[in-house]
Write an enzyme that holds these catalytic residues in place. Structure first.
Site, PDB file in Angstrom:
ATOM      1  N   ASP A 558       0.833  -1.193   0.000  1.00 28.80           N
ATOM      2  CA  ASP A 558       0.000   0.000   0.000  1.00 28.80           C
ATOM      3  C   ASP A 558       0.872   1.248   0.000  1.00 28.80           C
ATOM      4  O   ASP A 558       1.909   1.303   0.671  1.00 28.80           O
ATOM      5  CB  ASP A 558      -0.905  -0.007   1.242  1.00 28.80           C
ATOM      6  N   HIS A 561       4.668   4.165  -3.467  1.00 27.81           N
ATOM      7  CA  HIS A 561       5.489   5.263  -3.959  1.00 27.81           C
ATOM      8  C   HIS A 561       5.941   6.195  -2.838  1.00 27.81           C
ATOM      9  O   HIS A 561       6.875   6.978  -3.034  1.00 27.81           O
ATOM     10  CB  HIS A 561       4.730   6.060  -5.029  1.00 27.81           C
ATOM     11  N   ASP A 677     -10.680   0.827  -5.392  1.00 32.45           N
ATOM     12  CA  ASP A 677     -10.771   2.224  -4.967  1.00 32.45           C
ATOM     13  C   ASP A 677     -11.050   3.165  -6.135  1.00 32.45           C
ATOM     14  O   ASP A 677     -10.771   4.360  -6.051  1.00 32.45           O
ATOM     15  CB  ASP A 677      -9.506   2.656  -4.222  1.00 32.45           C
TER      16      ASP A 677
END
Length: 1439
Positions: A558, A561, A677
């Site tokens: 999760d 980045h 999502d």
């Protein structure tokens, strides 16, 4: 007896220093279901080839992986390479060290950039048919469904959902986190990472221990695999924890707080002020609207915010130096008469500066706290430096109060301090603008925008903007912590942020500028640089990670980045320790493929999540599918480039192998039709798009995925935070939505991956299809047209196959070629197979043949297939051995024609590659061990010999017999009289024919040219011995050297001296036509010819060329046809030529009447040419040795009366020994130019003409004396053939000079760049009036010729080792390094050869031959010399 299965080798070519090649820093490798080899390879001569060692943290068998522990693997072999046996999945790093050298008495190594390779995990599925059978599944076969456990109820209630998953064909389930959720109820805001959500368990299980609850979860996960045939993956959340995680009370250092991150203090002050301002707006007693409905109302609030908030907290104090406090400290130091450095600044310099420059100077010298924020007025001026500054500025002694006014001094200091602060105030103003803009945009999105959440009235629970900080409660557990520890920053994300920058770190102002889109329920975790910084947090997250890895087959990282790479590496290493075949996926928002690769390669991410719903139109969806999920149909990928070669095991035995080159990898994709999502098709497009979107995703060659609810066609995205309902269950789930069709698509996706399908064609049509089976001249085909009714949202799935006439084994057919096809072919036949340029092909017939295969191809189609076989057919009448090759081509091309058009290029290429590779292998088998056992460069270079030695109809070694002969170069010198040149043949003969083992061809050329001897010369232009031209003075000496080389290299080579031959011109002087009976009427031996050459030159040679005049040479002046050669009895030098002709290889005759050069040689080189003297000396030395062995009769020459330079000389006798000694005694004296001018009297030198010293003259005795002193690349020839002429110290100095001045990337500059005549760019088309370059007059006045390079390298090798005998290895390496540009050109040139010459610094010369015989030959000579040297060295070591 079972056949050994070939082992797979993946070959990675490294750059010069061992770094990964461009775009190849990341290599993705398949799962090691069977062990395979990763091979690192470098080019001989590269930096990495010099004692190179590959270091990698891939562990040896039996050792655990440790990221920081590297193991060495030496680069060894003719082509340096290092093999690594791959048996374990994971993410690994490598680098190369090379070239040890002494530095301060110790050995140091140069280290390359690091490269990374990721080995895919070995995933296995259990067959859920009651058996325990398992099967491997490639990543491309994964079909994954995302599910949210909190909507599935208790674990005991999961069965119906799992049954649907299984029936739908999904083989992996992605679970969002199952851990104990925080106050927001979001699965990604985890309250306790080590506990599972209590709502997963039965009432009686709630009191069980954490270990017992984990066992319950494990049992369910295991059942999903064993009973439902699906693996499991979970999200792993490392970046943040829930804002109410009570372990933060004990360990607030795990977050970014005001104690460990004081740079956040101004952001906290602003955040608190904004909460206060929000409460003010929410207060109904104020005049401000708390329920913002319009942008005008928002503007009113923002105006008030700007007016009050910043002033109330005096935010600027966090930016600037406290001027008042600084002045107080300054005054105190003045009063104390504190000492300071009076030499730190210069008065004059400061006085001349502007105020801004003074401020900048003081800031740079005295300011602390720059570059980050901290507490108020954290920026400080060092008072001691300020004293030095003001003292120098005012030129006063501050330790003497009587010498200055304290008030004036302080006022000056205040002025400078205000200037220092000016830029800080500007930064503050800019940041305020940014803060206000970001707040306004956020409020507008949250409360006004149509696509925003429209939060409603401002309240305490729902403030104007989200708080950036979690304020931990003050209680017994938290009271022990330092002040500021209880305010911890929340996590979030930033548009277009640098993922490698910690946006909560010291160097970032993102929280102050309100740039973070905040997640108010999540506290951002602070890991520091390593476990030692925050040990408790690292240990906790390690335990969480290991627990998850023990349960699940895969992780979805999760917020990857924003995850520090060093943290993710540490935790993934821990996870892979307990589950080596962990499947790792992530969703990266870096905006850069290079940055994606950085994360993928360092962390070992196996798949990046990509989403089809992100496409805004069909064209973009096609692009995404092409980008992430397919190879084009019929592509010629790396599997087409495999080489079938034996691999030597460590025990010395060999087994077959298939070597596949790797050129870098792109991140593998997990291509989702929709993620958990993002919005559904109904929201973003229309519901009917659900099935087509999913079908396209399933037809890609990558992992495919979906989200629970997509197949059921849920109308909208379910909110992970607020949604509390459970997934609906169905009595017949296969009848719901697209589930039944999706099940077929999912199964098809997995089946195709298991069967190796990986190519897809995407074609976007605007209309709907109709299918018809039709046929044409090429066979049957399927046509798709538009039917009357094909409703939107429908799909058609068609299984197709190629024509039944196409052999089922077409792949094996085109990649298989019997040994007999090439086994009986000789060199000349192989030339037809491999290398024929247009001039040679056209030479086969002299008619305007519109039936030529190429013309037919253009008219009839399939032209390339027909041409490649028909071309060979035209040669069968002369070369019947080509019949089987022709039949093979016909058979394969016939099969390929039956393929669909889109597959033709691939199979045509495979067939051509197969034939080409096999023909090359056979060619090597006809050559010497040097070639057969050599590296790729040596073998490829040797094939240029095959290019230039061939049969053509119009050129031969005999006027009436068809004999293969050498071409000087391609494409300009290929046929008729321009093909075979005496000088070129014999410069090339050693490398092209002798080094490669073509002894008979070498013998044919030697005897043919020997038969042509006339006037003591051999022809420059052979013209098949019909009308040969004798206009070169050097060709005969190259011939003499080649005979010596033949006798030295070929077994029993000296027998050729007694070989009989018939003379083309019986008396050796008079021209007779080749059709005359007199032609070839006299028989002599080769020894006789060699003796005649020596006798003729000793007596002098004077003749006018036969057929002199414009018909022979339209450019030459009449005087140029006169050829004169004499022997200087004082020196032993052969001298000749004139200013009217050019008798050496530098033979450019002027052609431009406009520029005044027509008939004027650019480089006459008259006199004694250095290379000719070397060749002469070599010949004399050799015949003396032959005479001693009774193999050469001539020992003394009778010389008649001669005239030399106007003086008559009486007859005499000259022994060969005396002649040899004369040259030996005079060479250095007449050719060397000493470094020290004081030594000039010892040499034959005109000092005033010397331009460079420590060199050898190019000529001696030219009628234009300055030409003798021009630095040119001819002297290395003499060094190679007659090294005894040279003082070794003089020689190496001269070679070093040439290396510095003349050596270019590929060729040698033909003239010193400092010379007035230097013109490095050759353009034969130039028609200007510039004398120096018109019509290419500068052919040898600077352009860089490649054949000279080989002689320079050979000379350098010899004399370097003469001076430093222990430097064999280093010198050989140096030469290989200098050959790297030649290796590159050979590899990239369309002609697969080395050019005749280049222009300045290796630039391509369009007028040059692109594959020149002597360019390749002299490098082959060098490689031969190196081999002999290495064999000798090895023998001496062994001895």
């Amino acid at each position: 007896m079972t056949e050994t299965v070939p082992i797979t080798i993946y070959r990675v070519a490294l750059d010069d220093d061992g770094s990964p090649a461009e775009n190849a820093s990341y290599i993705r490798l398949p799962p090691p279901n069977k062990p395979y080899i990763l091979r690192f390879k470098v080019i001989t001569g590269s930096l990495a080839s010099n004692q190179g060692v590959v270091w990698t943290n891939y562990p040896p068998e039996g050792k655990p992986f440790k990221r920081s522990e590297f193991y060495q693997h030496r680069l060894v072999g003719v082509e340096p390479e290092s093999d690594l046996m791959i048996t374990t999945s994971g993410a690994y790093e490598y680098y190369v060290e090379h070239s040890p050298y002494l530095q301060d008495g110790s050995i140091a190594w140069s280290r390359s950039k690091a490269g990374y390779f990721v080995v895919d995990p070995q995933l296995t599925l259990t067959t859920h048919d009651g058996s325990t059978t398992t099967s491997s599944i490639p990543l491309e076969g994964l079909v994954i469904e995302s599910m949210v456990p909190k909507w599935m109820g208790k674990l005991s209630e999961w069965k119906p959902y799992l049954q649907t998953v299984s029936k739908s064909g999904y083989n992996m389930i992605h679970f969002v986190p199952l851990q104990y959720r925080g106050i927001s109820n979001s699965p990604y805001s985890i309250f306790d990472q080590l506990k599972f959500d209590p709502r997963l368990f039965e009432e009686e299980d709630l009191e069980k221990s954490e270990e017992e609850q984990r066992a319950i979860v494990k049992k369910v996960i295991d059942e999903i695999e064993s009973s439902y045939g699906a693996l499991s993956m979970t999200d792993i959340v490392w970046n943040h924890t829930a804002c109410n995680s009570n372990w933060l009370w004990d360990h607030p250092e795990s977050g970014y707080n005001l104690h460990n991150s004081p740079h956040l203090i101004p952001a906290f002050e602003l955040d608190s002020a904004l909460l206060k301002f929000s409460a003010k707006i929410a207060d109904p007693s104020t005049a401000f609207p708390s329920d913002i409905k319009t942008e005008e109302e928002l503007k009113v609030i923002m105006t008030e915010l700007r007016r009050t908030v910043f002033n109330e907290i005096k935010l600027w104090e966090f930016y600037v130096v406290d001027v008042i406090l600084s002045l107080q400290e300054f005054k105190a130091e003045l009063e104390a008469r504190t000492s300071y450095d009076r030499n730190l600044f210069d008065h004059t310099s400061l006085k001349q500066m502007s105020l801004k420059e003074r401020g900048d100077t003081l800031r740079e010298a005295a300011l602390d706290g720059l570059g980050t924020h901290g507490d108020r007025h954290h920026k400080k001026i060092k008072t001691s430096v300020a004293l030095s500054f003001i003292s120098a500025l005012l030129d006063v002694d501050l330790s003497n109060p009587e010498g200055y006014s304290a008030e004036a001094v302080c006022e000056e200091y205040k002025t400078v301090l205000n200037e220092v602060n000016l830029d800080f105030y500007k930064s503050y103003d800019k940041d305020v603008d940014t803060i206000v803009t970001n707040i306004e945009n956020r409020v507008k999105y949250m409360r006004l925008d149509a696509h925003g959440p429209k939060l409603g009235p401002i309240s305490e629970e729902n403030p104007l903007v989200e708080t950036y900080f979690t304020r931990l409660p003050l209680n017994e557990r938290t009271a022990k912590h330092p002040p500021g520890s209880l305010a911890v920053v929340n996590n979030g994300w930033i548009w277009n942020a640098d993922p490698l920058q910690d946006f909560a770190g010291k160097g970032s102002h993102a929280y102050l500028r309100r740039e973070v889109i905040i997640w108010g329920d999540c506290v951002k975790l602070r890991y520091g640089k390593g476990p030692d910084d925050v040990p408790w947090l690292w240990e906790r997250m390690k335990e969480y990670t290991i627990q998850s890895a023990r349960l699940f087959h895969g992780f979805r990282i999760d917020n990857c980045h924003s995850t520090p790479i060093h943290l993710a590496q540490y935790l993934l290493d821990a996870a892979r320790h307990v589950r080596p075949n962990l499947y790792v996926v992530a969703e990266l928002f870096t905006g850069s493929e290079d940055m994606d690769i950085r994360f993928v390669s360092r962390l070992g991410i196996n798949s990046l999540i990509r989403e089809a719903m992100q496409a805004w139109d069909p064209r973009e969806l096609s692009r995404l599918i092409h980008r992430h999920g397919i190879k084009p149909v019929g592509c010629m990928d790396r599997s087409s480039l495999c080489e079938d070669v034996p691999w030597t095991r460590p025990d010395g035995t060999t087994i077959p192998s298939m070597v596949t080159p790797l050129n870098g990898s792109r991140p593998h994709a997990l291509f989702m039709d929709c993620t958990h999502d993002n919005e559904t098709p109904h929201q973003k497009r229309r519901a009917e798009d659900t099935l087509p979107n999913a079908a396209l995703v399933c037809m890609t060659s990558c992992a495919a995925g979906s989200v629970k609810g997509y197949d059921e066609v849920y109308p909208s995205l379910l909110n992970l935070v607020t949604e509390s309902r459970l997934y609906k269950t169905y009595s017949d789930p296969m009848s719901v939505g697209i589930i039944s069709i999706k099940a077929q698509l999912n199964k098809l996706h997995s089946d195709m991956a298991l069967q190796g399908f990986e190519e897809v064609h995407v074609h976007h049509e605007n209309e709907e299809p109709k299918i018809s089976l039709l046929s044409d001249a090429q066979g049957s085909f399927t046509q798709v047209e538009i039917p009357d009714r094909f409703p939107g949202g429908s799909i058609i799935l068609i299984e197709t196959s190629v024509d039944s006439k196409v052999p089922s084994n077409i792949n094996d057919l085109v990649k298989t070629i019997p040994d007999s096809v090439f086994g009986n072919l000789d060199w000349v036949a192989l030339n037809i197979v491999l290398y024929r340029c247009d001039g040679e092909e056209q030479d086969l017939t002299q008619t305007n043949d519109l039936g030529h295969p190429f013309c037919a191809h253009l008219r009839e189609g399939h032209w390339a297939l027909d041409y490649i076989s028909d071309r060979v057919k035209r040669h069968l009448h002369l070369f019947p051995a080509l019949k089987e090759w022709h039949e093979w081509l016909m058979d394969r091309m016939s099969a390929i024609k039956k393929l669909p058009n889109y597959l033709v290029p691939r199979y045509f290429t495979l067939a051509v590659m197969t034939a080409y590779d096999n023909a090359r292998v056979h060619a090597y088998s006809l050559m010497t061990p040097l070639v057969r056992n050599g590296d790729y460069f040596t073998r490829s270079l040797s094939l240029t010999a095959l290019q230039v030695y061939s049969f053509v109809d119009s050129a031969s070694l005999h006027p009436t017999e068809k004999i293969p002969c050498l071409a000087a170069g391609l494409p300009h010198f290929t046929y008729r009289h321009m093909r075979t040149w005496g000088r070129d043949v014999f410069i090339s003969l050693r490398g092209i024919l002798l080094v490669t083992g073509q002894y008979q061809a070498a013998k044919d050329h030697i005897l043919a040219f020997a038969s042509s001897l006339k006037h003591g010369m051999i022809p420059n232009l052979l013209d098949s011995l019909r009308s040969p031209r004798y206009n070169s003075r050097d060709s005969v000496w190259w011939f003499f050297q080649s005979v010596q080389d033949y006798c030295t290299i070929v077994p029993n080579g000296e027998d050729i001296l007694k070989e009989s031959l018939k003379r083309r011109f019986p008396d050796g002087h008079t021209f007779v036509d080749y059709t005359s009976p007199e032609a070839y009427s006299t028989t002599v031996t080769l020894e006789d010819i060699l003796a005649e050459i020596l006798v003729s030159h000793a007596n002098g040679i004077h003749y006018r060329e036969w057929n002199a005049g414009p018909r022979l040479d339209e450019q030459m002046s009449d005087k140029g046809f006169q050829v004169d050669v004499d022997l200087d009895f004082k020196t032993g030098f052969v001298t000749g030529g004139s200013i009217y002709n050019c008798g050496t290889w530098m033979d450019k005759m002027g052609e431009s009447a406009k520029a005044g050069t027509k008939g004027v040689p650019a480089t006459p080189r008259d006199g004694a040419d250095v290379e000719i003297i070397g060749l002469l000396k070599s010949s004399l030395r050799w015949v003396i040795d032959l005479h001693k062995k009774n193999k050469f009769r001539l020992s003394e020459i009778e010389i008649g009366e001669t005239r030399f330079r106007g003086v008559t000389r009486p007859a005499r006798k000259l022994s060969i020994v005396d002649w040899n000694d004369l040259i030996q005694q005079n060479f250095e004296k007449h050719f060397y130019i000493p470094l020290d001018p004081e030594q000039d009297p010892e040499y034959m030198i005109y000092s005033e003409l010397v331009n460079r010293r420590g060199m050898y003259k190019d000529t001696y005795g030219s009628v234009t004396p300055f030409a003798d002193y021009q630095l040119r690349p001819n002297f290395p020839v003499a060094m190679c053939v007659a090294p005894e002429l040279f003082d070794k110290t003089h020689a190496i100095n001269a070679l070093t000079l040439a290396k510095d001045v003349l050596l270019g990337p590929l060729g040698m500059r033909t003239l010193d760049p400092n010379d007035w005549a230097y013109r490095p760019n050759y353009d034969n088309q130039n028609d200007s009036d510039d004398r120096m370059i018109a019509k290419g007059w500068n052919y040898h006045q600077g352009p860089e010729w490649l054949w000279c390079t080989g002689y320079f390298f050979r000379a350098y090798l010899h004399f370097k080792l003469q001076c430093e005998p222990g430097m064999v290895k280093e010198t050989v390496y140096e030469l290989h390094r200098l050959m790297l540009p030649h290796k590159a050109q050979l590899e990239t040139s369309p002609w697969a050869g080395l050019a005749e010459l280049t222009n300045l610094d290796g630039a391509i010369c369009l007028d040059a031959c692109q594959s020149q015989a002597w360019s390749s030959s002299t490098l082959l000579d060098l490689l031969y010399d190196i081999e002999k040297l290495e064999v000798k060295s090895a023998f001496e070591i062994e001895k």
